[in-house]
Structure formats: C-alpha cells, structure tokens
Design a protein around this motif. Structure first.
Motif, PDB file in Angstrom:
ATOM      1  N   PRO A 159       0.823  -1.213   0.000  1.00  0.00           N
ATOM      2  CA  PRO A 159       0.000   0.000   0.000  1.00  0.00           C
ATOM      3  C   PRO A 159       0.859   1.266   0.000  1.00  0.00           C
ATOM      4  CG  PRO A 159       0.064  -0.956   2.183  1.00  0.00           C
ATOM      5  CD  PRO A 159       0.749  -1.941   1.284  1.00  0.00           C
ATOM      6  N   PRO A 160       0.327   2.367  -0.518  1.00  0.00           N
ATOM      7  CA  PRO A 160       1.068   3.641  -0.481  1.00  0.00           C
ATOM      8  C   PRO A 160       1.402   4.071   0.939  1.00  0.00           C
ATOM      9  CG  PRO A 160      -0.815   3.781  -1.982  1.00  0.00           C
ATOM     10  CD  PRO A 160      -0.954   2.498  -1.236  1.00  0.00           C
ATOM     11  N   VAL A 161       0.505   3.747   1.883  1.00  0.00           N
ATOM     12  CA  VAL A 161       0.732   4.062   3.299  1.00  0.00           C
ATOM     13  C   VAL A 161       0.626   2.763   4.088  1.00  0.00           C
ATOM     14  CG1 VAL A 161      -0.056   5.369   5.298  1.00  0.00           C
ATOM     15  CG2 VAL A 161      -0.244   6.369   3.011  1.00  0.00           C
ATOM     16  N   TYR A 162       1.664   2.430   4.849  1.00  0.00           N
ATOM     17  CA  TYR A 162       1.686   1.185   5.605  1.00  0.00           C
ATOM     18  C   TYR A 162       0.789   1.258   6.835  1.00  0.00           C
ATOM     19  CZ  TYR A 162       5.689  -0.624   2.951  1.00  0.00           C
ATOM     20  OH  TYR A 162       6.512  -1.101   1.968  1.00  0.00           O
ATOM     21  N   ASP A 163       0.184   0.120   7.169  1.00  0.00           N
ATOM     22  CA  ASP A 163      -0.581  -0.033   8.395  1.00  0.00           C
ATOM     23  C   ASP A 163       0.412  -0.393   9.505  1.00  0.00           C
ATOM     24  OD1 ASP A 163      -2.164  -1.070  10.546  1.00  0.00           O
ATOM     25  OD2 ASP A 163      -3.797  -1.456   9.143  1.00  0.00           O
ATOM     26  N   LYS A 164       0.457   0.408  10.556  1.00  0.00           N
ATOM     27  CA  LYS A 164       1.441   0.213  11.617  1.00  0.00           C
ATOM     28  C   LYS A 164       1.231  -1.096  12.390  1.00  0.00           C
ATOM     29  CE  LYS A 164       2.315   5.153  12.327  1.00  0.00           C
ATOM     30  NZ  LYS A 164       2.273   6.292  13.283  1.00  0.00           N
ATOM     31  N   ARG A 206       5.406   1.091  -8.164  1.00  0.00           N
ATOM     32  CA  ARG A 206       4.755   0.342  -7.089  1.00  0.00           C
ATOM     33  C   ARG A 206       5.688  -0.794  -6.685  1.00  0.00           C
ATOM     34  NH1 ARG A 206      -0.126  -3.672  -9.203  1.00  0.00           N
ATOM     35  NH2 ARG A 206       1.193  -5.062 -10.430  1.00  0.00           N
ATOM     36  N   TYR A 207       5.444  -1.312  -5.498  1.00  0.00           N
ATOM     37  CA  TYR A 207       6.276  -2.394  -4.985  1.00  0.00           C
ATOM     38  C   TYR A 207       5.398  -3.561  -4.568  1.00  0.00           C
ATOM     39  CZ  TYR A 207       9.965   1.095  -4.952  1.00  0.00           C
ATOM     40  OH  TYR A 207      10.869   2.058  -5.336  1.00  0.00           O
ATOM     41  N   LEU A 208       5.911  -4.742  -4.797  1.00  0.00           N
ATOM     42  CA  LEU A 208       5.221  -5.969  -4.417  1.00  0.00           C
ATOM     43  C   LEU A 208       5.996  -6.617  -3.273  1.00  0.00           C
ATOM     44  CD1 LEU A 208       4.719  -7.407  -8.027  1.00  0.00           C
ATOM     45  CD2 LEU A 208       3.273  -5.762  -6.806  1.00  0.00           C
ATOM     46  N   GLY A 209       5.261  -7.240  -2.368  1.00  0.00           N
ATOM     47  CA  GLY A 209       5.957  -7.859  -1.253  1.00  0.00           C
ATOM     48  C   GLY A 209       5.059  -8.749  -0.436  1.00  0.00           C
ATOM     49  N   VAL A 210       5.504  -9.023   0.764  1.00  0.00           N
ATOM     50  CA  VAL A 210       4.756  -9.905   1.661  1.00  0.00           C
ATOM     51  C   VAL A 210       4.386  -9.125   2.918  1.00  0.00           C
ATOM     52  CG1 VAL A 210       6.843 -10.819   2.775  1.00  0.00           C
ATOM     53  CG2 VAL A 210       4.751 -12.176   2.783  1.00  0.00           C
ATOM     54  N   VAL A 211       3.210  -9.398   3.429  1.00  0.00           N
ATOM     55  CA  VAL A 211       2.732  -8.735   4.642  1.00  0.00           C
ATOM     56  C   VAL A 211       2.395  -9.808   5.669  1.00  0.00           C
ATOM     57  CG1 VAL A 211       0.373  -8.613   3.718  1.00  0.00           C
ATOM     58  CG2 VAL A 211       1.037  -7.153   5.635  1.00  0.00           C
ATOM     59  N   ILE A 212       2.812  -9.576   6.927  1.00  0.00           N
ATOM     60  CA  ILE A 212       2.519 -10.510   8.013  1.00  0.00           C
ATOM     61  C   ILE A 212       1.992  -9.730   9.201  1.00  0.00           C
ATOM     62  CG2 ILE A 212       4.260 -12.196   7.301  1.00  0.00           C
ATOM     63  CD1 ILE A 212       6.084 -11.125   9.479  1.00  0.00           C
ATOM     64  N   ASN A 213       1.328 -10.452  10.087  1.00  0.00           N
ATOM     65  CA  ASN A 213       0.792  -9.847  11.308  1.00  0.00           C
ATOM     66  C   ASN A 213       1.727 -10.196  12.467  1.00  0.00           C
ATOM     67  OD1 ASN A 213      -0.651  -9.010  13.558  1.00  0.00           O
ATOM     68  ND2 ASN A 213      -2.630  -9.607  12.694  1.00  0.00           N
ATOM     69  N   SER A 237     -10.526  -0.564  -9.525  1.00  0.00           N
ATOM     70  CA  SER A 237     -11.399   0.241  -8.672  1.00  0.00           C
ATOM     71  C   SER A 237     -10.561   1.155  -7.785  1.00  0.00           C
ATOM     72  CB  SER A 237     -12.289  -0.661  -7.818  1.00  0.00           C
ATOM     73  OG  SER A 237     -11.517  -1.495  -6.987  1.00  0.00           O
ATOM     74  N   ALA A 238     -11.157   2.268  -7.388  1.00  0.00           N
ATOM     75  CA  ALA A 238     -10.424   3.329  -6.685  1.00  0.00           C
ATOM     76  C   ALA A 238      -9.851   2.883  -5.348  1.00  0.00           C
ATOM     77  CB  ALA A 238     -11.339   4.532  -6.481  1.00  0.00           C
ATOM     78  N   ASN A 239     -10.385   1.808  -4.766  1.00  0.00           N
ATOM     79  CA  ASN A 239      -9.889   1.367  -3.452  1.00  0.00           C
ATOM     80  C   ASN A 239      -8.644   0.477  -3.557  1.00  0.00           C
ATOM     81  OD1 ASN A 239     -11.399  -0.813  -4.532  1.00  0.00           O
ATOM     82  ND2 ASN A 239     -11.559  -1.720  -2.513  1.00  0.00           N
ATOM     83  N   THR A 240      -8.245   0.125  -4.795  1.00  0.00           N
ATOM     84  CA  THR A 240      -7.059  -0.722  -4.948  1.00  0.00           C
ATOM     85  C   THR A 240      -5.797   0.114  -4.810  1.00  0.00           C
ATOM     86  OG1 THR A 240      -6.987  -0.434  -7.355  1.00  0.00           O
ATOM     87  CG2 THR A 240      -8.307  -2.270  -6.508  1.00  0.00           C
ATOM     88  N   PHE A 241      -4.727  -0.535  -4.345  1.00  0.00           N
ATOM     89  CA  PHE A 241      -3.470   0.174  -4.138  1.00  0.00           C
ATOM     90  C   PHE A 241      -2.906   0.693  -5.457  1.00  0.00           C
ATOM     91  CE2 PHE A 241      -2.945  -2.916  -0.374  1.00  0.00           C
ATOM     92  CZ  PHE A 241      -3.712  -2.100   0.421  1.00  0.00           C
ATOM     93  N   THR A 242      -3.042  -0.090  -6.534  1.00  0.00           N
ATOM     94  CA  THR A 242      -2.538   0.330  -7.846  1.00  0.00           C
ATOM     95  C   THR A 242      -3.271   1.564  -8.339  1.00  0.00           C
ATOM     96  OG1 THR A 242      -1.905  -1.932  -8.426  1.00  0.00           O
ATOM     97  CG2 THR A 242      -2.214  -0.386 -10.249  1.00  0.00           C
ATOM     98  N   SER A 243      -4.576   1.582  -8.174  1.00  0.00           N
ATOM     99  CA  SER A 243      -5.357   2.738  -8.601  1.00  0.00           C
ATOM    100  C   SER A 243      -5.021   3.959  -7.750  1.00  0.00           C
ATOM    101  CB  SER A 243      -6.853   2.428  -8.497  1.00  0.00           C
ATOM    102  OG  SER A 243      -7.620   3.434  -9.129  1.00  0.00           O
ATOM    103  N   GLN A 244      -4.790   3.750  -6.459  1.00  0.00           N
ATOM    104  CA  GLN A 244      -4.443   4.870  -5.585  1.00  0.00           C
ATOM    105  C   GLN A 244      -3.134   5.534  -6.024  1.00  0.00           C
ATOM    106  OE1 GLN A 244      -4.470   3.465  -1.499  1.00  0.00           O
ATOM    107  NE2 GLN A 244      -6.526   2.608  -1.737  1.00  0.00           N
ATOM    108  N   ILE A 245      -2.182   4.729  -6.484  1.00  0.00           N
ATOM    109  CA  ILE A 245      -0.907   5.264  -6.972  1.00  0.00           C
ATOM    110  C   ILE A 245      -1.144   6.118  -8.212  1.00  0.00           C
ATOM    111  CG2 ILE A 245       1.308   4.626  -8.017  1.00  0.00           C
ATOM    112  CD1 ILE A 245       1.229   2.094  -6.215  1.00  0.00           C
TER     113      ILE A 245
END
Length: 290
Positions: free
Chosen positions: A149-154, A263-270, A196-204
C-alpha cells in the motif's frame, strides 16, 4: 499446566509414605500432604487413610493410580511432540496472493518451498491485494503476497520483494500510440480503464494525477490486471500496467517528462500472530529476494 498434585500422588503411592515422597521430591512433608489434600478436594474423595503412624491407600486411590500415571505419561509425550513440532517444518500453511503476483512472480518461490518442505500442506488463496491485506490483519491468512500500500498499516509488518514499475499503455491502434510527449492533462481527456479506486494500484495512479489537480477519465473499472490488459489491447482505453504484462498488441505511451509510476510488491505478516515453523521457513526462503 500444573501436574504437581498428580505427580505427588503417584510418588506417594510408589513410596508408600508421605515422608518417602517428600524425600524423593525434595520438598517438605507438609507440602506433600497439602498436594494430596488438593487432589482430594478437587475430586471430593479420600485417597489415604491414616493407620497408626503410616498411611493406607483407599480404593479410590488404587483406582486412580493407573489413570494418573497414563495421564502424566500422555502429557509428557504431548509436551515433547509439541516442542519437537516447533522445529519441524510441517503442518498446514494458508497464504494469500494477488492474481498478478501469483501468475508472474510466485511460481518459482512456491515450487522451491514445496520441494524443500514436502511435509507442509500449502493452501493458496487468490485474492485482491486489499482483501488479502485485511485477511492478514484479521488473522485469516498467515501471510500474503500483495501490492504494497502507499501508506503502511502500523499494525502489520511489510517486506518489499519486487519493484514493479507501472507504464502508461494503450492499444496499438489507439491515437495515443502515435502521439509524443503526452502530458497528464492530455491523457486525462482519453478514456481510461483502471482498477477500482480502493485498490493500491489505482491509488498510486490517482495520486499522480491529483498532484496536477487532474482526474483520469475512467470509463471502465475492473480489478484483474489481466482483464485490463485485454480491454486496452482491443482499443477501449489506456491504462497503467507493469512490465510483465506488456505485449505486442500494446504500445507504451510516450509521456512528457518520462512520467513513470512506481509500485512495490511484497509480503505482509501480522506480528501479533505466533509464527509457525512453516511461516518462518517461507520467510527465510524469501530473504535473498529482498
């Protein structure tokens, strides 16, 4: 889990006395008596009768002994197996991936992982990056491969794996295919096909236009980039696509100032979820890519 009361009971039965159990367990006789009393209160029974200066097990104690021994043995085996499993890469691993990453980046990674850790039961869910992102946050996925995402979730942890620049593309028969030094203002007048506008690619994409107080003229919206690529190729509009999707039936738009979206692709974990050995193994496998 507290097994001391049962262990003390078994020891008393084996030694035949409170003092013998205390000596073997390296505790005081009152401590042994207290543990036996705790068991008697828990099961509402009498385990030992006092006869003279010694004790005699009751029928309840005799019946309880084999069950207690078996329970303690099962507990120890369970504990050993559980500890062992933390070091063995096995079990079920549920991951998510966007369609684009799954089709264009993930195959060699997963192939290597499956060959290296055949005991892992891998379950892959193909889902939009935004939904995968939420599923990791909710604990429904162990990890997910997404457009970052353009802005990371902390609340989450991100690892960048691939740079995936986006190019302004159009069909080969589109008027845009032959134009030079196209500005964003000019591009905004032509039909666009965007996620759609809610996608990260569209936001960029929208953020780049917003810098110039512009909005693209989006006539259609669909999320899979493969579908967008097809619609662009037949001349229904322009879009932004990664290099991996550029083909002969598409033409890169000659943008003024060489405008390029990144844009960047990667992995997200909790980080709040305990990592299984299989998650750790997959992340270790990805480390050389970072």
């Amino acid at each position: 889990m507290n097994t001391t009361n049962l262990t003390t009971f078994v020891t008393v039965m084996h030694t035949g006395s409170i003092s013998g159990a205390a000596e073997k367990l390296f505790i005081t006789q009152p401590a042994v008596s207290k543990r036996i009393k705790n068991l008697e209160d828990e099961f509402n029974i009498t385990l030992f009768d006092t006869v003279g200066r010694g004790i005699v097990p009751t029928q309840a104690a005799i019946e309880m002994l084999p069950h207690a021994k078996r329970w303690l043995e099962d507990y120890e085996n369970f504990k050993i197996n559980l500890q062992h499993s933390q070091h063995i890469v096995s079990g079920k691993l549920v991951i998510g991936t966007s369609h684009h990453i799954g089709l264009h980046h993930l195959a060699p990674v997963l192939k290597h992982f499956i060959q290296t850790y055949p005991a892992v039961q891998l379950e892959v869910h193909f889902v939009d990056s935004e939904k995968a992102h939420k599923a990791v946050l909710d604990g429904d996925l162990s990890l997910a491969f997404v457009t970052l995402p353009p802005v990371y979730d902390k609340r989450l942890t991100y690892h960048t794996l691939w740079s995936d620049p986006l190019y302004f593309m159009t069909g080969t028969l589109s008027p845009l295919a032959t134009k030079s030094n196209v500005t964003l203002e000019q591009l905004a007048r032509y039909p666009a096909i965007l996620p759609s506008a809610n996608t990260f690619t569209s936001q960029i994409t929208l953020a780049e236009f917003a810098k110039h107080n512009l909005k693209p003229y989006a006539t259609m919206s669909t999320n899979p980039l493969e579908s967008i690529r097809m619609l662009v190729s037949v001349g229904l509009g322009w879009s932004v696509l990664p290099q991996t999707m550029v083909s002969q039936d598409l033409e890169r738009i000659d943008m003024a100032d060489n405008i390029e979206l990144q844009r960047y692709l990667g992995v997200v974990i909790n980080p709040k979820l305990t990592q299984s050995s299989s998650v750790t193994a997959l992340l270790d496998l990805l480390a050389p890519i970072e």
